[in-house]
Write a protein that holds these residues in place. Structure first.
Motif, PDB file in Angstrom:
ATOM      1  N   ALA A   1       0.826  -1.210   0.000  1.00  0.00           N
ATOM      2  CA  ALA A   1       0.000   0.000   0.000  1.00  0.00           C
ATOM      3  C   ALA A   1       0.858   1.259   0.000  1.00  0.00           C
TER       4      ALA A   1
ATOM      5  N   GLU B   1      -4.554   2.745   3.486  1.00  0.00           N
ATOM      6  CA  GLU B   1      -4.785   1.736   2.454  1.00  0.00           C
ATOM      7  C   GLU B   1      -4.335   0.360   2.949  1.00  0.00           C
TER       8      GLU B   1
ATOM      9  N   ASN C   1      -6.972  -1.046   5.242  1.00  0.00           N
ATOM     10  CA  ASN C   1      -8.125  -1.517   4.481  1.00  0.00           C
ATOM     11  C   ASN C   1      -7.829  -2.865   3.831  1.00  0.00           C
TER      12      ASN C   1
ATOM     13  N   SER D   1      -8.337  -7.064  -4.837  1.00  0.00           N
ATOM     14  CA  SER D   1      -8.630  -5.794  -5.508  1.00  0.00           C
ATOM     15  C   SER D   1     -10.028  -5.772  -6.111  1.00  0.00           C
TER      16      SER D   1
END
Length: 95
Positions: A17, A22, A25, A70
């Motif tokens: 990240a 990020e 997450n 993703s």
């Protein structure tokens, strides 16, 4: 002698990240994906049956089981867990 600088990261998510947010997450999504995949595998369902139970398509189940992080938002994963009768709980810890 060529010396290269090696970066050290607290986790693989930190390495992948761009920001700490990020990474956090990604870590939560990965954990939720693992738990959902485990529920599906423990049930013995085919991907088609799992898709029906989860209310998503078989290709999406395939993505989930293959860990394609993703392709899933946290919101989508919470919805999938709920469709399997699971409650997602959130706990905050100091990083």
């Amino acid at each position: 002698m060529n010396k290269s600088k090696t970066e050290r990261h607290a986790s693989v998510w930190d390495a992948l990240a761009d920001t700490a947010e990020e990474a956090a997450n990604l870590k939560v999504r990965a954990e939720l994906m693992r738990k959902i995949a485990s529920l599906i595998q423990d049930s013995g369902w085919t991907q088609a049956a799992a898709a029906e139970h989860c209310g998503i398509s078989q290709p999406r189940i395939n993505d989930l089981l293959r860990g394609r992080i993703s392709r899933f938002s946290l919101d989508a994963l919470v919805n999938i867990a709920a469709s399997l009768g699971q409650q997602v709980r959130i706990a905050l810890e100091v990083a």
